[in-house]
Design a protein around this motif. Structure first.
Motif, PDB file in Angstrom:
ATOM      1  N   UNK A 287       0.805  -1.216   0.000  1.00 41.60           N
ATOM      2  CA  UNK A 287       0.000   0.000   0.000  1.00 41.60           C
ATOM      3  C   UNK A 287       0.842   1.271   0.000  1.00 41.60           C
ATOM      4  N   UNK A 288       2.155   1.154   0.283  1.00 42.33           N
ATOM      5  CA  UNK A 288       2.999   2.348   0.319  1.00 42.33           C
ATOM      6  C   UNK A 288       3.205   2.950  -1.073  1.00 42.33           C
ATOM      7  N   UNK A 289       2.891   2.175  -2.124  1.00 40.93           N
ATOM      8  CA  UNK A 289       3.047   2.695  -3.487  1.00 40.93           C
ATOM      9  C   UNK A 289       1.784   3.442  -3.896  1.00 40.93           C
ATOM     10  N   UNK A 290       1.990   4.642  -4.475  1.00 35.08           N
ATOM     11  CA  UNK A 290       0.863   5.486  -4.849  1.00 35.08           C
ATOM     12  C   UNK A 290      -0.025   4.796  -5.874  1.00 35.08           C
ATOM     13  N   UNK A 291      -1.332   5.078  -5.826  1.00 35.52           N
ATOM     14  CA  UNK A 291      -2.241   4.491  -6.830  1.00 35.52           C
ATOM     15  C   UNK A 291      -1.844   4.859  -8.263  1.00 35.52           C
ATOM     16  N   UNK A 292      -1.269   6.074  -8.443  1.00 40.52           N
ATOM     17  CA  UNK A 292      -0.855   6.477  -9.789  1.00 40.52           C
ATOM     18  C   UNK A 292       0.215   5.538 -10.341  1.00 40.52           C
ATOM     19  N   UNK A 293       1.138   5.095  -9.473  1.00 39.68           N
ATOM     20  CA  UNK A 293       2.188   4.177  -9.915  1.00 39.68           C
ATOM     21  C   UNK A 293       1.578   2.856 -10.377  1.00 39.68           C
ATOM     22  N   UNK A 294       0.619   2.350  -9.603  1.00 34.51           N
ATOM     23  CA  UNK A 294      -0.014   1.080  -9.963  1.00 34.51           C
ATOM     24  C   UNK A 294      -0.785   1.219 -11.275  1.00 34.51           C
ATOM     25  N   UNK A 295      -1.524   2.328 -11.414  1.00 36.49           N
ATOM     26  CA  UNK A 295      -2.304   2.544 -12.645  1.00 36.49           C
ATOM     27  C   UNK A 295      -1.384   2.662 -13.850  1.00 36.49           C
ATOM     28  N   UNK A 296      -0.299   3.436 -13.693  1.00 36.75           N
ATOM     29  CA  UNK A 296       0.659   3.569 -14.798  1.00 36.75           C
ATOM     30  C   UNK A 296       1.284   2.219 -15.147  1.00 36.75           C
ATOM     31  N   UNK A 297       1.556   1.426 -14.118  1.00 37.11           N
ATOM     32  CA  UNK A 297       2.142   0.107 -14.369  1.00 37.11           C
ATOM     33  C   UNK A 297       1.217  -0.790 -15.168  1.00 37.11           C
ATOM     34  N   UNK A 298      -0.081  -0.740 -14.842  1.00 37.11           N
ATOM     35  CA  UNK A 298      -1.041  -1.554 -15.597  1.00 37.11           C
ATOM     36  C   UNK A 298      -1.054  -1.159 -17.066  1.00 37.11           C
ATOM     37  N   UNK A 299      -1.045   0.144 -17.327  1.00 38.07           N
ATOM     38  CA  UNK A 299      -1.027   0.618 -18.725  1.00 38.07           C
ATOM     39  C   UNK A 299       0.264   0.202 -19.413  1.00 38.07           C
ATOM     40  N   UNK A 300       1.381   0.384 -18.708  1.00 42.09           N
ATOM     41  CA  UNK A 300       2.682   0.083 -19.303  1.00 42.09           C
ATOM     42  C   UNK A 300       2.808  -1.390 -19.655  1.00 42.09           C
ATOM     43  N   UNK A 301       2.530  -2.267 -18.687  1.00 42.13           N
ATOM     44  CA  UNK A 301       2.696  -3.700 -18.931  1.00 42.13           C
ATOM     45  C   UNK A 301       1.685  -4.220 -19.947  1.00 42.13           C
ATOM     46  N   UNK A 302       0.540  -3.579 -20.017  1.00 40.07           N
ATOM     47  CA  UNK A 302      -0.481  -4.011 -20.965  1.00 40.07           C
ATOM     48  C   UNK A 302       0.002  -3.830 -22.402  1.00 40.07           C
ATOM     49  N   UNK A 303       0.584  -2.658 -22.693  1.00 39.15           N
ATOM     50  CA  UNK A 303       1.033  -2.412 -24.061  1.00 39.15           C
ATOM     51  C   UNK A 303       2.342  -3.142 -24.356  1.00 39.15           C
ATOM     52  N   UNK A 304       3.218  -3.259 -23.327  1.00 41.92           N
ATOM     53  CA  UNK A 304       4.491  -3.953 -23.558  1.00 41.92           C
ATOM     54  C   UNK A 304       4.295  -5.446 -23.788  1.00 41.92           C
ATOM     55  N   UNK A 305       3.169  -5.984 -23.333  1.00 45.66           N
ATOM     56  CA  UNK A 305       2.912  -7.411 -23.542  1.00 45.66           C
ATOM     57  C   UNK A 305       2.795  -7.763 -25.020  1.00 45.66           C
ATOM     58  N   UNK A 306       2.499  -6.765 -25.854  1.00 38.80           N
ATOM     59  CA  UNK A 306       2.385  -7.015 -27.292  1.00 38.80           C
ATOM     60  C   UNK A 306       3.737  -7.046 -27.988  1.00 38.80           C
ATOM     61  N   UNK A 307       4.759  -6.473 -27.360  1.00 39.80           N
ATOM     62  CA  UNK A 307       6.010  -6.189 -28.065  1.00 39.80           C
ATOM     63  C   UNK A 307       6.947  -7.374 -28.311  1.00 39.80           C
TER      64      UNK A 307
END
Length: 747
Positions: A287-307
């Motif tokens: 929980x110490x990680x900001x929600x913005x970091x988690x949200x950005x991570x979901x977007x990042x890993x989602x698109x990188x999964x195609x690469x």
């Protein structure tokens, strides 16, 4: 939380009847705005500065690439396989160093300062490459060239991951359509630069002579100048730019959050209760990680999964500058009165992209969208990947036609010989398991023989003057084919056999190699003669010859040629017949007197067939690879920017470009392994692999979920936020324009 407001969110705010959209619909890539592309000032002045900078920077990059493989083979005297590997190593570094640019821009200096710093490195590498191209400095080691190429690739790669996002940052962001206009215009500018560089730099290389050789110092010097122009233009535009500071080490925080999520997920999985399941694996981060970091991570890993599946496309696409250029070098490049250069053929790709991109954006895409076809970006990318497979299948078919006319190197321990009978008798010749009959003044076929010593048993047949049988012991060299010239001394009537190696020289571009073998009845065998070849109205080649002695191979201009032989004094006698010299052909011409008269005739033997397959047969593969590029690359650039979190756009762009580098590395591994000796087979294998990768990509892309564009401006300076205050109201935060129906259609 990040500001991802959508139209559905705003509707639901004042109504209880409409539920807010919990999952954004997939965005579509529309081409309906292309008609306004030429109205340049629809883009901001700052965006225009970045597009113009991109033009001159890409002129430098593609200008160097256009002639690089020929620089390796012609100036540094490397093999085609080694030149291919080094070419793709350069492209690999140019795309791998995008990670350096992304790190510096997003986490250290910001995009603006990173572009300025790496432009200086880029310029320095261009200058070093040009200066070391001097013949006195080049040397076959090429150390100076490799140093210049390293710094050039560092600067080019670092800028590459920053320039397109930096230009997109300058937009008002009124709607996703504005981003599509910008990326299409950006890509158009890049290909226009590649077209000009691909046409003019090879002309400077070949048509301008420096130190009696191709002028590589000028051909590399002009790109260095255009890089200086790019640097100046970018710096001049500074007052118009919106300059974002670096976001800090958000990527490092994301990596820590990722590790935390994986550990916690494993602990939960190993526990017995397994209570409190979460929707996404990244939600397991502490929980110490900001929600913005988690949200950005979901977007990042989602698109990188195609690469991970994308490098194979680039492995095929990037061979335009290596294998396809070398293929063009083996083809007939005469188109009417125009002689094309092998490194100019790459320009067909960018020419077709420039012609087809407006067609796709203005007509093809809108028509497809009306029919709900190829709406999603990943669908277009899939068709583009399949197009690359088709292009390489065509390339393999063309290569088969080329290889039909090429001499296949003998297997290890074998070589070839042929025999010319220059006597007036017919001969039966026995050697090894071969028995041949040679008529007077004719060449035999080529025969495969071992690299060994053996005996030629020569028996005269139907001779007007008695001739004794002859046994001649010969030794074959593994490195050369040989021609055995049999001549009869007109005084003693003895038969002499001369073993002469065939051509080992590299055939110069736009020329043929000719050697003359004069079989002349002369009282003085040591008397020198001159053979004059007239191939054009003002083109005359005088070759010194001696009777019964084959001349050396000599480069001759192409065309239909007549021959004359010098006689007494300065008079020349016409030789009966004419020959048609074609590009890449190697010819042996035997001259002899007809029936012991003064009339001289010729016998022509083609030692190496000329280039018979027209380079126009490369056009289909270039058209298809260009269509695939529009579907795959332009769409992929747009996808990389719009689906990335705003704090890590350079990272996503760098990884996108890194797939290009990995694709080049695949080519290097295959070329250096030398597992595939047949070039046509190699092309077909690449095509098959691309087809399999496309199938996997189609399946995996069906699970991709699209996100609205992240338009957060938290890192803008106060003055820049005021300038864009109108751009931050709810009307300007429209979500990407996919409809639910479109989503259903493509699932």
């Amino acid at each position: 939380m990040p500001d991802y407001e959508t139209l559905d969110d705003r509707v639901s705010a004042g109504s209880d009847d409409v539920a807010p959209a919990s999952k954004p619909e997939s965005p579509k890539v529309s081409g309906q705005a292309w008609g306004r592309l030429l109205k340049v000032f629809n883009l901001s002045n700052a965006a225009i500065f970045t597009v113009v900078t991109e033009f001159f920077e890409k002129f430098t990059y593609f200008g160097v690439r256009a002639i690089l493989v020929l620089y390796f083979t012609n100036a540094l005297i490397l093999s085609e396989r080694k030149a291919t590997s080094l070419y793709h190593v350069f492209v690999f570094l140019s795309t791998s160093f995008t990670i350096v640019g992304a790190f510096l821009s997003d986490f250290c200096f910001g995009r603006y300062r990173t572009i300025l710093m790496l432009s200086i490195v880029y310029l320095a590498g261009s200058i070093v490459l040009s200066v070391t191209a001097l013949p006195t400095l080049t040397g076959q080691s090429g150390v100076g060239a490799y140093i210049g190429l390293f710094f050039l690739s560092l600067g080019s790669g670092g800028i590459r991951s920053c320039m397109s996002p930096f230009g997109a940052d300058q937009l008002n962001r009124k709607e996703e359509k504005g981003f599509r206009i910008y990326f299409s215009f950006f890509y158009f500018s890049m290909n226009l630069a590649a077209l000009f560089a691909g046409i003019f730099i090879p002309i400077l290389r070949e048509d301008v002579q420096c130190f009696n050789a191709d002028c590589y110092i000028l051909a590399f010097g002009v790109p260095a100048i255009t890089m200086l122009v790019a640097f100046v233009i970018f710096a001049v535009g500074t007052p118009t730019y919106k300059i974002y500071p670096a976001t800090g080490n958000l990527f490092g925080k994301l990596l820590n959050a990722t590790g935390s999520a994986i550990v916690n997920k494993i602990k939960w999985y190993m526990s017995k209760k397994k209570a409190g399941a979460k929707e996404h694996w990244l939600d397991w981060a502490d929980e110490k990680y900001e929600p913005e970091i988690i949200t950005d991570g979901k977007r990042l890993y989602s698109v990188l999964a195609l690469y991970p599946l994308l490098p194979m496309y680039w492995a095929l696409y990037e061979q335009q500058g290596s294998r396809w250029t070398l293929q063009a070098q083996e083809m007939d490049r005469n188109v009417g009165s125009i002689k094309l250069k092998p490194d100019q053929l790459q320009s067909l790709n960018v020419l077709f992209v420039l012609l087809l991109l407006p067609l796709f954006e203005g007509f093809v895409y809108p028509q497809l969208e009306k029919r709900k076809l190829l709406i999603q970006p990943v669908t277009r990318m899939s068709i583009g990947m399949l197009g690359a497979a088709v292009a390489f299948c065509i390339t393999g078919i063309v290569q088969i036609q080329i290889q039909k006319w090429q001499i296949t190197p003998p297997s290890d321990g074998m070589t070839e010989l042929k025999i010319f009978n220059g006597a007036s008798c017919q001969f039966n010749i026995d050697f090894l398991e071969h028995h041949i009959v040679t008529d007077p003044h004719t060449f035999s076929a080529s025969y495969l023989v071992p690299v060994d010593t053996f005996t030629l048993h020569i028996i005269p047949v139907n001779c007007t003057v008695p001739q004794l049988p002859l046994n001649r012991t010969v030794t074959m060299d593994s490195k050369t084919r040989s021609t055995f010239f049999m001549v009869q001394d007109f005084k003693t009537r003895q038969l002499n056999v001369k073993q002469v190696p065939d051509n080992q020289l590299k055939i110069l571009d736009n020329s043929a190699l000719v050697r003359i073998f004069p079989v002349l009845e002369t009282p003085d065998n040591s008397s020198n003669r001159t053979v004059r070849l007239k191939c054009k109205q003002n083109a005359v080649n005088d070759l010194p010859v001696m009777p019964f002695v084959p001349s050396l191979y000599t480069p001759i201009e192409l065309g239909s040629c007549t021959l004359q032989l010098s006689g007494a004094g300065s008079k020349f006698r016409q030789v009966e017949g004419e020959i048609d010299l074609k590009d890449g052909g190697v010819y042996t011409i035997a001259l002899y007197q007809t029936n012991h008269t003064e009339n001289i005739t010729m016998q022509l033997n083609i030692d190496h067939w000329p280039k018979t397959v027209s380079v126009l047969w490369q056009i289909p593969q270039y058209i298809i690879i260009s269509v695939s590029e529009i579907l795959f690359s332009v769409t992929g650039l747009h996808l990389a920017y719009t689906q990335a979190p705003s704090s890590m756009r350079s990272v996503v762009m760098a990884v996108w470009l890194l797939t290009i580098g990995i694709g080049n590395l695949i080519v290097v591994v295959i070329a250096e392994s030398a597992l595939i000796a047949d070039q046509a087979v190699e092309f077909f294998i690449f095509s098959l692999l691309m087809g399999l990768i496309t199938l996997i990509f189609v399946v995996s892309a069906r699970f991709y979920k699209y996100h609205p564009i992240d338009i957060r401006h938290n890192s803008l300076s106060k003055s820049d936020q005021e300038k864009e205050s109108d751009g931050l109201n709810s009307e300007l935060k429209t979500a990407p324009s996919y409809t639910g129906e479109e989503n259903k259609t493509n699932r």
